[in-house]
Motif scaffolding. Structure first.
Motif: not given
Length: 298
Positions: A1-29
């Motif tokens: 599944m390519q990026s940009g095709q996220m399941l709609p019910w996971f969009s918020d979770t996915y976006n939150e994870l990306l924000v944390r990643y870009f802010n260097n705050k994403l947990h490694h595990a």
């Protein structure tokens, strides 16, 4: 599944994870927990795609850089998936850990995905602990499970847990219709535990048994009184006996809630017992089905 095709019910979770990643705050595990068939693997795929991308955007991987090209071709040197047909053993885990210990070949992140984390043996889980505690630089471990109680406490304590709920009915039905399931309904969705991808997989399966064939068969059974139809269904459905008994249980429970009739409760109890009986090895599944299907017949 390519990026940009996220399941709609996971969009918020996915976006939150990306924000944390870009802010260097994403947990490694990260450990993703949820019912089978809700799309956990697609969420993890979208996240891992972004982690590997050299030019990620707030929407996910660019799908255009060299790293993305390698990933899309299925041969990214810093992406590892550990899975097994049965249990995931210690040798497989050690093999994955060895790959993570080196420098990233693409100079970016290294990503290890364990799609069925609860399949790890105790020795395999123990072998993974040190890596979870002290990961190498730019390393992400993404674990998935349908069954939280089968994950060792030591693994749980070292992962950031993300519990993913069932999608709402409207979102599920809209998704299924987009996938070509034109007769998608809440009743059909309910039969598969409100898990849209589980329903989609069942309808696309080469097996000739699904909820549609079950309801058709039960309709014919309810309209008949002879034993020929009863025996034919019991024999035809014996390889799916547990699912049949479970669906019969749901039918009886729904009828009892609506009508409060003694016979509906009796059917419900019989189905509950049948599901238990069918767990025993060597049981005659056809005969168990005959005993419960007979109660639904007029």
């Amino acid at each position: 599944m390519q990026s940009g095709q996220m399941l709609p019910w996971f969009s918020d979770t996915y976006n939150e994870l990306l924000v944390r990643y870009f802010n260097n705050k994403l947990h490694h595990a990260l450990l993703f927990i949820g019912a089978k068939g809700i799309g956990k693997a697609k969420l993890v795929a979208g996240l891992s795609d972004t982690l590997l991308c050299k030019k990620p955007t707030p929407q996910g991987a660019c799908n255009a850089c060299q790293s993305c090209h390698l990933r899309l071709a299925g041969n990214h040197p810093d992406f590892y998936v550990l899975e097994s047909e049965k249990q995931l053993g210690v040798d497989k885990i050690r093999e994955g850990i060895a790959k993570l210990s080196g420098t990233a070949q693409m100079g970016g992140n290294k990503v290890l995905v364990i799609p069925v984390a609860d399949s790890m043996t105790e020795a395999a889980a123990n072998a993974l602990l040190k890596t979870l505690e002290e990961p190498t630089n730019n390393t992400y471990l993404l674990l998935i499970t349908d069954s939280l109680n089968r994950i060792m406490p030591t693994i749980l304590s070292r992962c950031e847990k993300h519990s993913l709920g069932l999608p709402d009915v409207q979102s599920s039905l809209a998704y299924l219709q987009q996938q070509g399931v034109q007769d998608a309904s809440e009743a059909l969705l309910e039969a598969y535990g409100y898990a849209p991808l589980r329903l989609e997989a069942a309808l696309n399966s080469e097996s000739d048994f699904n909820y549609r064939t079950f309801t058709d068969g039960m309709g014919a059974l309810l309209a008949s009184s002879g034993s020929q139809q009863l025996l034919a269904l019991a024999n035809k459905w014996q390889s799916d006996a547990v699912q049949v008994a479970t669906w019969c249980q749901h039918m009886a429970h729904k009828a009892y809630v609506e009508r409060q009739q003694v016979q509906d409760y009796a059917r419900y109890r019989a189905c509950v017992e049948a599901v238990k009986t069918l767990q025993h090895p060597g049981v005659n599944k056809s005969m168990v089905l005959v005993s419960i299907l007979k109660q639904f017949q007029r």
